[in-house]
Design an enzyme around this catalytic site. Structure first.
Site: not given
Ligand code: ADP
Ligand code: MG
Length: 143
Positions: A10, A50, A113, A116, A127
């Site tokens: 990212k 997303y 974070n 992905h 994807e």
């Molecule tokens: P993952 O990437 O672990 O699959 P999700 O699909 O739930 O997580 O969410 C997609 C992305 O959205 C996350 O990787 C993160 O960058 C962001 N995100 C998820 N939950 C939150 C939150 N509570 N607050 C801010 N950003 C979030």
């Molecule tokens: Mg996800």
């Protein structure tokens, strides 16, 4: 069980100059890189990617973050790729991630974070197709 998954390094990963470290970690864990590029997502592309989160309160911030700079999508191959890659990166919130996971090691917070990982075989295929043409994919077994 599928053998492919999509990773995205990212924008925070690229900004922090961590592309090499994170790819080393991924390769050292048994994943093969089958396609890779650097792209800057448009807002429409990020929203499409997303889509499942469009009703979530963090959606707009997520789009701003994912379009804030270039990122590096990577098609990866390994047995049990989706599950093993999710284990390798750790939970969404790096504070809760297991020691040694990529998010625990490098991520700032639940939004920024670093990486992905696809969450199912079906989404992995979608994807990978979102980012790569067949010509750009170097041989994924069973593709
Ligand atoms: P993952 O990437 O672990 O699959 P999700 O699909 O739930 O997580 O969410 C997609 C992305 O959205 C996350 O990787 C993160 O960058 C962001 N995100 C998820 N939950 C939150 C939150 N509570 N607050 C801010 N950003 C979030
Ligand atoms: Mg996800």
């Amino acid at each position: 069980m599928s053998n492919k998954t999509l990773a995205i390094l990212k924008p925070d990963c690229v900004r922090k100059n961590l592309i090499g470290k994170v790819i080393s970690h991924i390769q050292d864990s048994g994943f093969k890189v089958r396609a890779m590029k650097m792209v800057k997502l448009t807002p429409d592309a990020a929203k499409g990617f997303y889509e499942v989160h469009k009703e979530r309160p963090f959606f707009n911030d997520l789009i701003t973050y994912m379009t804030s700079g270039p990122c590096v999508p990577i098609a990866l191959e390994k047995e049990n790729a989706v599950e093993d890659f999710r284990k390798l990166i750790g939970t969404t919130d790096p504070k809760k991630a297991d020691e040694g996971t990529i998010r625990k090691l490098y991520a700032e917070n639940i939004q920024e974070n670093i990486v992905h990982g696809s969450d199912s075989d079906e989404n992995a295929a979608k994807e990978i197709n979102h980012f790569f043409s067949r010509k750009e994919i170097l041989e994924i077994n069973g593709w």
